[in-house]
Design a protein around this motif. Structure first.
Motif, PDB file in Angstrom:
ATOM      1  N   GLU A  11       0.748  -1.109   0.148  1.00 34.57           N
ATOM      2  CA  GLU A  11      -0.070   0.050   0.062  1.00 34.57           C
ATOM      3  C   GLU A  11       0.939   1.140  -0.098  1.00 34.57           C
ATOM      4  OE1 GLU A  11      -4.295  -1.674   2.303  1.00 34.57           O
ATOM      5  OE2 GLU A  11      -2.200  -1.158   3.614  1.00 34.57           O
ATOM      6  N   VAL A  12       1.918   1.157   0.608  1.00 32.46           N
ATOM      7  CA  VAL A  12       3.062   2.438   0.934  1.00 32.46           C
ATOM      8  C   VAL A  12       3.469   2.660  -0.656  1.00 32.46           C
ATOM      9  CG1 VAL A  12       5.088   3.164   1.407  1.00 32.46           C
ATOM     10  CG2 VAL A  12       3.531   2.035   3.103  1.00 32.46           C
ATOM     11  N   ILE A  13       3.766   1.554  -1.450  1.00 33.87           N
ATOM     12  CA  ILE A  13       4.226   1.872  -2.632  1.00 33.87           C
ATOM     13  C   ILE A  13       3.344   2.317  -3.646  1.00 33.87           C
ATOM     14  CG2 ILE A  13       5.333   0.393  -4.767  1.00 33.87           C
ATOM     15  CD1 ILE A  13       6.972  -1.101  -2.336  1.00 33.87           C
ATOM     16  N   GLN A  14       2.104   1.718  -3.522  1.00 33.76           N
ATOM     17  CA  GLN A  14       1.014   2.114  -4.360  1.00 33.76           C
ATOM     18  C   GLN A  14       0.700   3.648  -3.998  1.00 33.76           C
ATOM     19  OE1 GLN A  14      -1.949  -0.748  -3.423  1.00 33.76           O
ATOM     20  NE2 GLN A  14      -1.546  -2.055  -4.842  1.00 33.76           N
ATOM     21  N   GLN A  15       0.624   3.734  -2.921  1.00 33.77           N
ATOM     22  CA  GLN A  15       0.379   5.519  -2.691  1.00 33.77           C
ATOM     23  C   GLN A  15       1.218   6.366  -3.216  1.00 33.77           C
ATOM     24  OE1 GLN A  15      -2.385   6.286  -0.787  1.00 33.77           O
ATOM     25  NE2 GLN A  15      -1.949   8.234  -1.445  1.00 33.77           N
ATOM     26  N   PHE A  16       2.812   5.941  -3.117  1.00 36.58           N
ATOM     27  CA  PHE A  16       3.853   6.649  -3.532  1.00 36.58           C
ATOM     28  C   PHE A  16       3.763   6.921  -4.975  1.00 36.58           C
ATOM     29  CE2 PHE A  16       8.322   6.369  -5.509  1.00 36.58           C
ATOM     30  CZ  PHE A  16       8.992   7.476  -4.706  1.00 36.58           C
ATOM     31  N   ILE A  35      17.086  -3.647  -0.354  1.00 38.34           N
ATOM     32  CA  ILE A  35      15.845  -3.006  -0.997  1.00 38.34           C
ATOM     33  C   ILE A  35      16.286  -2.471  -2.552  1.00 38.34           C
ATOM     34  CG2 ILE A  35      15.386  -2.232   1.333  1.00 38.34           C
ATOM     35  CD1 ILE A  35      16.835   0.646   0.761  1.00 38.34           C
ATOM     36  N   ASP A  36      17.136  -3.067  -2.988  1.00 42.61           N
ATOM     37  CA  ASP A  36      17.417  -2.954  -4.505  1.00 42.61           C
ATOM     38  C   ASP A  36      17.771  -1.670  -4.828  1.00 42.61           C
ATOM     39  OD1 ASP A  36      17.853  -3.895  -7.095  1.00 42.61           O
ATOM     40  OD2 ASP A  36      15.759  -3.159  -7.676  1.00 42.61           O
ATOM     41  N   MET A  37      18.763  -0.846  -4.034  1.00 36.97           N
ATOM     42  CA  MET A  37      19.478   0.240  -4.309  1.00 36.97           C
ATOM     43  C   MET A  37      20.956   0.158  -4.790  1.00 36.97           C
ATOM     44  SD  MET A  37      16.894   2.583  -3.575  1.00 36.97           S
ATOM     45  CE  MET A  37      15.385   2.162  -3.001  1.00 36.97           C
ATOM     46  N   LYS A  38      21.158   1.016  -5.825  1.00 39.86           N
ATOM     47  CA  LYS A  38      22.459   0.989  -6.264  1.00 39.86           C
ATOM     48  C   LYS A  38      23.134   1.996  -5.574  1.00 39.86           C
ATOM     49  CE  LYS A  38      25.142   1.032 -10.689  1.00 39.86           C
ATOM     50  NZ  LYS A  38      25.205   1.181 -12.139  1.00 39.86           N
ATOM     51  N   ARG A  39      24.227   1.456  -5.090  1.00 44.11           N
ATOM     52  CA  ARG A  39      25.124   2.459  -4.326  1.00 44.11           C
ATOM     53  C   ARG A  39      26.223   3.095  -5.224  1.00 44.11           C
ATOM     54  NH1 ARG A  39      28.987   0.610  -1.463  1.00 44.11           N
ATOM     55  NH2 ARG A  39      29.415  -1.351  -2.586  1.00 44.11           N
ATOM     56  N   PHE A  40      26.264   4.481  -4.879  1.00 40.53           N
ATOM     57  CA  PHE A  40      27.118   5.336  -5.380  1.00 40.53           C
ATOM     58  C   PHE A  40      28.407   5.662  -4.576  1.00 40.53           C
ATOM     59  CE2 PHE A  40      28.584   9.534  -6.548  1.00 40.53           C
ATOM     60  CZ  PHE A  40      28.829   9.501  -7.948  1.00 40.53           C
ATOM     61  N   GLY A  41      29.546   4.916  -5.023  1.00 38.19           N
ATOM     62  CA  GLY A  41      30.762   5.136  -4.199  1.00 38.19           C
ATOM     63  C   GLY A  41      30.747   4.309  -3.065  1.00 38.19           C
ATOM     64  N   ILE A  89      23.248   6.688  -2.798  1.00 39.82           N
ATOM     65  CA  ILE A  89      22.488   5.808  -3.667  1.00 39.82           C
ATOM     66  C   ILE A  89      22.045   6.436  -4.933  1.00 39.82           C
ATOM     67  CG2 ILE A  89      21.978   4.120  -1.862  1.00 39.82           C
ATOM     68  CD1 ILE A  89      19.315   5.213  -1.770  1.00 39.82           C
ATOM     69  N   GLU A  90      22.195   5.847  -5.841  1.00 35.66           N
ATOM     70  CA  GLU A  90      21.681   6.565  -7.182  1.00 35.66           C
ATOM     71  C   GLU A  90      20.394   7.553  -7.006  1.00 35.66           C
ATOM     72  OE1 GLU A  90      21.908   4.211 -10.618  1.00 35.66           O
ATOM     73  OE2 GLU A  90      24.259   4.448 -10.707  1.00 35.66           O
ATOM     74  N   THR A  91      19.667   7.043  -6.198  1.00 37.88           N
ATOM     75  CA  THR A  91      18.474   7.728  -5.902  1.00 37.88           C
ATOM     76  C   THR A  91      18.521   8.650  -4.732  1.00 37.88           C
ATOM     77  OG1 THR A  91      17.493   5.520  -4.920  1.00 37.88           O
ATOM     78  CG2 THR A  91      17.066   6.177  -7.167  1.00 37.88           C
ATOM     79  N   SER A  92      19.344   8.789  -3.857  1.00 33.90           N
ATOM     80  CA  SER A  92      19.634   9.531  -2.828  1.00 33.90           C
ATOM     81  C   SER A  92      20.585   9.225  -1.880  1.00 33.90           C
ATOM     82  CB  SER A  92      17.984   9.808  -2.180  1.00 33.90           C
ATOM     83  OG  SER A  92      18.073  10.954  -1.370  1.00 33.90           O
ATOM     84  N   PHE A 150      16.433   7.517   2.638  1.00 36.71           N
ATOM     85  CA  PHE A 150      15.577   8.142   1.592  1.00 36.71           C
ATOM     86  C   PHE A 150      15.767   7.889   0.291  1.00 36.71           C
ATOM     87  CE2 PHE A 150      15.346  12.302  -0.714  1.00 36.71           C
ATOM     88  CZ  PHE A 150      13.953  12.356  -0.892  1.00 36.71           C
ATOM     89  N   SER A 151      14.845   7.820  -0.692  1.00 42.16           N
ATOM     90  CA  SER A 151      14.941   7.413  -1.909  1.00 42.16           C
ATOM     91  C   SER A 151      13.842   8.093  -2.834  1.00 42.16           C
ATOM     92  CB  SER A 151      15.013   5.845  -2.203  1.00 42.16           C
ATOM     93  OG  SER A 151      15.272   5.378  -3.449  1.00 42.16           O
ATOM     94  N   CYS A 152      14.307   8.421  -4.032  1.00 41.96           N
ATOM     95  CA  CYS A 152      13.318   8.885  -4.960  1.00 41.96           C
ATOM     96  C   CYS A 152      12.577   7.614  -5.858  1.00 41.96           C
ATOM     97  CB  CYS A 152      13.901   9.776  -5.996  1.00 41.96           C
ATOM     98  SG  CYS A 152      14.347  11.109  -5.424  1.00 41.96           S
ATOM     99  N   LYS A 153      13.090   6.356  -5.391  1.00 43.64           N
ATOM    100  CA  LYS A 153      12.605   5.053  -6.044  1.00 43.64           C
ATOM    101  C   LYS A 153      12.101   4.477  -4.807  1.00 43.64           C
ATOM    102  CE  LYS A 153      14.450   0.641  -7.579  1.00 43.64           C
ATOM    103  NZ  LYS A 153      15.737  -0.231  -7.489  1.00 43.64           N
ATOM    104  N   GLU A 154      10.834   3.678  -5.083  1.00 44.17           N
ATOM    105  CA  GLU A 154      10.132   2.835  -4.018  1.00 44.17           C
ATOM    106  C   GLU A 154      10.939   1.769  -3.274  1.00 44.17           C
ATOM    107  OE1 GLU A 154       9.138   0.898  -7.901  1.00 44.17           O
ATOM    108  OE2 GLU A 154       9.322   3.017  -7.206  1.00 44.17           O
TER     109      GLU A 154
END
Length: 139
Positions: A14-19, A58-64, A86-89, A107-111
């Motif tokens: 539900e969180v992801i759907q609302q996002f 959580i499937d986040m690509k690390r940056f550095g 991370i690439e999304t925050s 914190f991420s711009c990707k769900e």
């Protein structure tokens, strides 16, 4: 800003759907852990292992590489702090030695699934108590 606390009726789905429905800018989960395993929160290598596993989970690509620094002007706040771009925050955390507490923010711009992330954090650090706040950031 919409907010929900763990225990409310919203599931990860539900969180992801609302996002997605609200076209949010970002999803933020704040995780407060109390009564953690003292050895784990005082070990930079364990914290590094934690952040690598969390990003993968959580499937986040690390940056550095993660930055893990021990500091604090007094015993009340002394401990390790961690940041991982991370690439999304950003993933961040502070570990308080005096109280064996951990304060983790995702914190991420990707769900991602907030309760899966929070449960992983609690288990990894052996925390006896956890409070989680999830909120959406809008444009």
């Amino acid at each position: 800003m919409k907010q929900m606390l763990t225990g409310n009726a919203m599931s990860d789905t539900e969180v992801i759907q609302q996002f997605k429905k609200d076209d949010c800018w970002g999803l933020c989960t704040s995780i407060d852990l109390k009564n953690c395993d003292a050895d784990k929160i005082r070990d930079a290598e364990k914290i590094r292992e934690f952040v690598l596993k969390l990003a993968d989970l959580i499937d986040m690509k690390r940056f550095g590489e993660p930055q893990i620094v021990h500091f604090g002007p007094n015993d009340r706040v002394a401990g390790y702090s961690m940041t991982q771009l991370i690439e999304t925050s950003l993933l961040s955390a502070h570990f308080a030695n005096e109280t064996n507490a951990a304060y983790i923010d995702i914190f991420s711009c990707k769900e991602y699934p907030p309760s899966v992330a929070a449960e992983f954090c609690q288990k990894f650090f052996g925390a006896k108590d956890m409070k989680t706040t999830v909120f959406f950031r809008s444009l």
